[in-house]
Design a protein around this motif. Structure first.
Motif, PDB file in Angstrom:
ATOM      1  N   ALA A  94      62.350  81.828 166.210  1.00 35.02           N
ATOM      2  CA  ALA A  94      61.580  81.519 167.412  1.00 35.02           C
ATOM      3  C   ALA A  94      60.932  80.150 167.262  1.00 35.02           C
ATOM      4  N   ALA A  95      61.035  79.321 168.314  1.00 34.28           N
ATOM      5  CA  ALA A  95      60.451  77.980 168.293  1.00 34.28           C
ATOM      6  C   ALA A  95      59.102  77.995 168.995  1.00 34.28           C
ATOM      7  N   VAL A  96      58.103  77.397 168.364  1.00 32.74           N
ATOM      8  CA  VAL A  96      56.773  77.250 168.952  1.00 32.74           C
ATOM      9  C   VAL A  96      56.265  75.856 168.607  1.00 32.74           C
ATOM     10  N   ALA A  97      55.217  75.426 169.292  1.00 34.26           N
ATOM     11  CA  ALA A  97      54.651  74.107 169.032  1.00 34.26           C
ATOM     12  C   ALA A  97      53.144  74.214 168.928  1.00 34.26           C
ATOM     13  N   ALA A  98      52.550  73.365 168.093  1.00 37.48           N
ATOM     14  CA  ALA A  98      51.102  73.363 167.907  1.00 37.48           C
ATOM     15  C   ALA A  98      50.640  71.921 167.705  1.00 37.48           C
ATOM     16  N   GLU A  99      49.335  71.715 167.879  1.00 36.53           N
ATOM     17  CA  GLU A  99      48.746  70.405 167.590  1.00 36.53           C
ATOM     18  C   GLU A  99      47.685  70.590 166.523  1.00 36.53           C
ATOM     19  N   TRP A 100      47.658  69.662 165.544  1.00 36.08           N
ATOM     20  CA  TRP A 100      46.687  69.777 164.462  1.00 36.08           C
ATOM     21  C   TRP A 100      46.082  68.415 164.157  1.00 36.08           C
ATOM     22  N   ILE A 101      44.767  68.420 163.935  1.00 34.21           N
ATOM     23  CA  ILE A 101      44.050  67.202 163.571  1.00 34.21           C
ATOM     24  C   ILE A 101      43.360  67.449 162.232  1.00 34.21           C
ATOM     25  N   THR A 102      43.750  66.681 161.219  1.00 35.29           N
ATOM     26  CA  THR A 102      43.112  66.846 159.912  1.00 35.29           C
ATOM     27  C   THR A 102      41.738  66.175 159.923  1.00 35.29           C
ATOM     28  N   LYS A 103      40.834  66.699 159.084  1.00 37.30           N
ATOM     29  CA  LYS A 103      39.465  66.172 159.027  1.00 37.30           C
ATOM     30  C   LYS A 103      39.242  65.278 157.810  1.00 37.30           C
ATOM     31  N   ASP A 104      40.309  65.055 157.042  1.00 36.55           N
ATOM     32  CA  ASP A 104      40.215  64.126 155.921  1.00 36.55           C
ATOM     33  C   ASP A 104      41.613  63.603 155.619  1.00 36.55           C
ATOM     34  N   GLY A 105      41.710  62.693 154.667  1.00 31.21           N
ATOM     35  CA  GLY A 105      43.002  62.177 154.272  1.00 31.21           C
ATOM     36  C   GLY A 105      43.454  61.012 155.125  1.00 31.21           C
ATOM     37  N   PRO A 106      44.653  60.504 154.864  1.00 32.66           N
ATOM     38  CA  PRO A 106      45.141  59.296 155.542  1.00 32.66           C
ATOM     39  C   PRO A 106      45.336  59.471 157.040  1.00 32.66           C
ATOM     40  N   PHE A 107      45.546  60.702 157.508  1.00 27.98           N
ATOM     41  CA  PHE A 107      45.771  60.941 158.938  1.00 27.98           C
ATOM     42  C   PHE A 107      44.533  61.522 159.618  1.00 27.98           C
ATOM     43  N   GLU A 108      43.377  61.345 159.023  1.00 25.98           N
ATOM     44  CA  GLU A 108      42.135  61.915 159.551  1.00 25.98           C
ATOM     45  C   GLU A 108      41.925  61.532 161.023  1.00 25.98           C
ATOM     46  N   GLY A 109      41.690  62.568 161.849  1.00 24.28           N
ATOM     47  CA  GLY A 109      41.361  62.342 163.252  1.00 24.28           C
ATOM     48  C   GLY A 109      42.543  62.061 164.158  1.00 24.28           C
ATOM     49  N   ILE A 110      43.778  62.020 163.613  1.00 21.58           N
ATOM     50  CA  ILE A 110      44.952  61.700 164.431  1.00 21.58           C
ATOM     51  C   ILE A 110      45.649  62.997 164.842  1.00 21.58           C
ATOM     52  N   PRO A 111      45.790  63.265 166.146  1.00 19.83           N
ATOM     53  CA  PRO A 111      46.495  64.490 166.570  1.00 19.83           C
ATOM     54  C   PRO A 111      47.966  64.440 166.155  1.00 19.83           C
ATOM     55  N   HIS A 112      48.437  65.505 165.555  1.00 19.87           N
ATOM     56  CA  HIS A 112      49.840  65.632 165.169  1.00 19.87           C
ATOM     57  C   HIS A 112      50.478  66.785 165.941  1.00 19.87           C
ATOM     58  N   ARG A 113      51.681  66.558 166.429  1.00 22.87           N
ATOM     59  CA  ARG A 113      52.447  67.629 167.079  1.00 22.87           C
ATOM     60  C   ARG A 113      53.343  68.269 166.019  1.00 22.87           C
ATOM     61  N   ILE A 114      53.200  69.588 165.865  1.00 23.97           N
ATOM     62  CA  ILE A 114      54.004  70.320 164.879  1.00 23.97           C
ATOM     63  C   ILE A 114      54.902  71.300 165.615  1.00 23.97           C
ATOM     64  N   ASN A 115      56.215  71.044 165.574  1.00 25.57           N
ATOM     65  CA  ASN A 115      57.201  71.993 166.102  1.00 25.57           C
ATOM     66  C   ASN A 115      57.578  72.942 164.968  1.00 25.57           C
ATOM     67  N   ILE A 116      57.448  74.239 165.221  1.00 24.29           N
ATOM     68  CA  ILE A 116      57.629  75.236 164.170  1.00 24.29           C
ATOM     69  C   ILE A 116      58.747  76.201 164.563  1.00 24.29           C
ATOM     70  N   ILE A 117      59.611  76.517 163.604  1.00 26.75           N
ATOM     71  CA  ILE A 117      60.585  77.591 163.808  1.00 26.75           C
ATOM     72  C   ILE A 117      60.315  78.668 162.768  1.00 26.75           C
TER      73      ILE A 117
END
Length: 722
Positions: free
Chosen positions: A80-103
């Motif tokens: 099953a395919a689903v999608a989510a958005e995640w924003i990390t609170k630390d690290g090099p991608f801190e504060g940047i929304p990421h789109r995660i497509n998950i199967i």
């Protein structure tokens, strides 16, 4: 603040794209059955805000287990395919929304094709393991599939709340049984019912979960507890040492004894993960809502974006030898791969499509190089399990569903006209079990044909054929459960009342000795006759080598135009062996001599000569029947070990090893598939319901001579024609 400069994005990004390629992740969740894949996916959707209430697998309420059969059985059947958005609170991608497509993929071996085709189109993966059982049989299968498609991965050691959970044992299992270079990114604080937090080895901070917050969202970040300080320091040092081997700058700093910053270590871990020679490991408990946010952070920080993976390879539509590559670029022509089909009762055929290059718009027309036909994309959708969202366009790196494409199948390339490429399709195992299926009435006959056709389109490991002798419809698949689900779907989705025959084994035949064969086809009927003459040498090959053909004709004794028909005749004859009518495997044919007639010879005559030559050689080559053998693993309390081992021996099984962990015994064995029907009932009976087992196809081996006659009598010849 983020250390990634968001103003310097790849030129491959379209101005219309909402989420740049750098901040997109296409991942799969894969593992052995019941390791917790679907529960993990459900928590990912909850913490990312995609859903607002956690559904449990055991309640039949998990988002990605949307089929009725999945909710009834508590297992995943279709990816099953689903999608989510995640924003990390630390690290090099801190504060940047990421789109995660998950199967979310199945764990049961009968549905391994779902894992195969998903991993083919995914960029990264989260491998889930049980903290108690460690590496299990299907874990190994999934891991090999990831290796096959060069998928970078992280590991999540789930069920740390269970009795017997041992994080470091599970990490060692990955290293020893899978050959994975696994290193903890976090250490658990406590285990079993005392699991209360994690230690971040990169930041050297402890994360303590609030016992009063059942959702796991309230976390207290503190210094590493004194009793864990030495262990944390030891494993951080090991992590830095390993990661430095993949980064020259880190290696120099490490050797000079200089401090390595958090961001430098994260960058090094990312580089090591993308090299496929490092697996970061995270402990947690999806059911108890611990560790999932750390998994999401690791997906963002360490797994690849579409830009990080090598270009997809294929070949030219005009020449199989010419290698062509495509890489993510929204401005170029569209090229992508069909990896799954699904019959939806509301919208018709859904075509799951990974876009590797270009921007695809609703209403576009694509070419299918396999058929040469154009396919119009009437609708374009993002999938969220069984719900869908209409969109106007999709970009390179996206996984979408198309509506409107008619003549397509799994593994097809679809591309804009003029884009000269056929992408490499996923490969699938052959069916190992078959049965006959008959409609209960004439009214059901047409519905049965339609239903089987649709289901065979969806599932490359489900094969439908007709027995030439009896006219019966034969269905073949990967196991009893696979065919049971097919029959259930026929009844529920296509309203077909049908009766199934006894399951049959997909036997094979091979040869032990080399032999010569002569085939002559001569017909005279007053006018033009038929003449074909071929002589071959038949030789055995190693198991698994398949089929080889060498043309050794010299002097034109068989004209060039008759070589291919002769080979076609040989291959046709090999579909039905001489022992019991099953396909012949692992042999080589050398075409060495023959003759022709200037007037009477034809392609059909030489095809018949090939058939006769193969049958002649096969009869002399000591043919033997091969049966599929399964790798079986039984986990049982130690008091039932003797009974279960004895039962396996009675089934012609061979014990490969026995491991003990606490009061549980894990028995590894190989057993002929023919002996495994009904085993689930027997193993429950022998252990009073306390043992569990799993099995997967292992190999084919010769049937003992004293059993061949009985098998030939009792088995239908139908599987040979699947």
């Amino acid at each position: 603040m983020a250390t990634v400069d968001t103003t310097k994005l790849s030129a491959a990004n379209s101005p219309q794209r909402k989420c740049p390629l750098e901040f997109q992740r296409n991942i799969g969740i894969a593992a052995h059955i019941d390791a917790g894949k679907t529960t993990t996916t459900e928590r990912i959707l909850f913490y990312s805000g995609r859903i607002h209430k956690i559904g449990e697998v055991h309640d039949g309420a998990a988002t990605t287990d949307w089929m009725e059969q999945e909710r009834e059985r508590g297992i995943t059947i279709t990816s099953a395919a689903v999608a989510a958005e995640w924003i990390t609170k630390d690290g090099p991608f801190e504060g940047i929304p990421h789109r995660i497509n998950i199967i979310d993929t199945p764990g049961h071996v009968d549905f391994t094709a779902e894992v195969e085709r998903s991993l083919k189109v995914l960029d990264g993966a989260v491998a889930v393991f049980c903290a108690v059982a460690g590496v299990q049989p299907q874990s190994e299968t999934v891991w090999r599939q990831m290796d096959k498609y060069n998928v970078p991965r992280i590991a999540f050691i789930n069920k740390m709340d269970r009795t017997g959970a041992n994080f470091l044992n599970a990490v060692n299992d990955i290293r020893e049984k899978l050959g994975g270079n696994a290193h903890p990114l976090y250490l658990p604080i406590g285990a079993e019912e005392n699991l209360r937090g994690l230690i971040d080895l990169v930041a050297m901070k402890a994360m303590i979960y609030d016992a009063d917050d059942a959702t796991g969202a309230t976390i207290d970040v503190t210094d590493v507890p004194a009793e864990y300080a030495e262990q944390a320091k030891e494993y951080r040092e090991k992590l830095i040492e390993e990661v430095s081997a993949h980064d020259d700058v880190l290696m120099e700093k490490y050797l000079e004894g200089n401090e390595i910053t958090e961001d430098e270590l994260r960058t090094g871990i990312r580089k090591a993960t993308l090299s496929l020679d490092f697996v970061g490991v995270i402990p947690g408990s999806a059911f108890k809502n611990k560790g999932i946010q750390r998994v999401l952070n690791a997906v963002v920080d360490y797994l690849p974006s579409p830009l990080d993976i090598p270009p997809q390879k294929g070949h030219s539509t005009d020449d199989d030898e010419t290698i062509v590559e495509v890489a993510p670029d929204d401005s170029k022509k569209v090229a992508g791969l069909v990896f799954k089909l699904w019959s939806d009762p509301y919208v018709g055929k859904l075509v799951f499509f990974r876009i590797y290059q270009g921007t695809l718009e609703k209403g576009s027309t694509l070419i299918n190089p396999r058929t040469g036909k154009t396919e119009r994309v009437s609708r374009l959708m993002l999938m969220h399990a069984d719900s869908r969202e209409d969109i106007d366009r999709a970009f390179s790196g996206d996984i979408v569903a198309l509506i409107g494409a008619k003549d397509v199948r799994t593994g097809d390339t679809l591309a804009t006209k003029g884009e000269d490429i056929i992408l490499e399709p996923p490969t699938f195992p052959e069916p190992v079990i078959s049965m006959s299926v008959e409609p209960n009435s004439k009214a059901d006959q047409e519905k049965l044909s339609l239903g089987l056709q649709r289901l065979a389109e969806e599932d490359p490991t489900f094969v439908v054929s007709t027995d030439e002798e009896t006219g019966q419809t034969i269905i073949a698949g990967m196991g009893e459960l696979h065919l049971e689900i097919i029959r259930d779907r026929l009844f529920r989705e296509f309203k077909v009342e049908a009766t199934a025959g006894k399951p049959q084994i997909a036997y094979r035949e091979t040869i032990k000795n080399p032999a010569d064969g002569v085939g002559k086809f001569v017909r005279q009927s007053g006018g033009r006759g038929q003449y074909g003459h071929a002589e071959i040498k038949l030789e055995p090959l190693e198991a698994g080598k398949g089929y080889e053909f060498d043309n050794e004709i010299v002097g034109g004794v068989i004209p060039k135009e008759y070589i291919k028909p002769t080979e076609e005749g040989i291959k046709e004859a090999a579909r039905n062996g001489t022992v019991a009518g099953y396909p012949v495997v692992d042999f080589k044919v050398r075409l060495v001599f023959g003759s022709f007639h200037e007037v009477d010879s034809s392609e059909m005559a030489f095809k018949m000569a090939g058939i006769f030559a193969f049958r002649d050689a096969m009869a002399k080559a000591k043919p033997q029947l091969l049966e599929p053998v399964m790798k079986v693993e039984v986990e049982t309390p130690d008091e039932y070990q003797g009974d279960i081992v004895g039962d396996i021996n009675r089934r012609r099984g061979v014990i490969q090893g026995i491991n003990t962990r606490g009061h549980l015994v894990r028995i590894h064995a190989t057993v002929p598939l023919e002996q495994m029907f009904g085993y689930s009932t027997d193993v429950r009976s022998l252990s009073k319901g306390r043992a569990s087992y799993s099995m997967e196809p292992s190999h084919f081996e010769p049937v003992p001579p004293n059993l061949v006659e009985g098998i030939v009598k009792t088995q239908s010849r139908a599987p040979a024609r699947t």
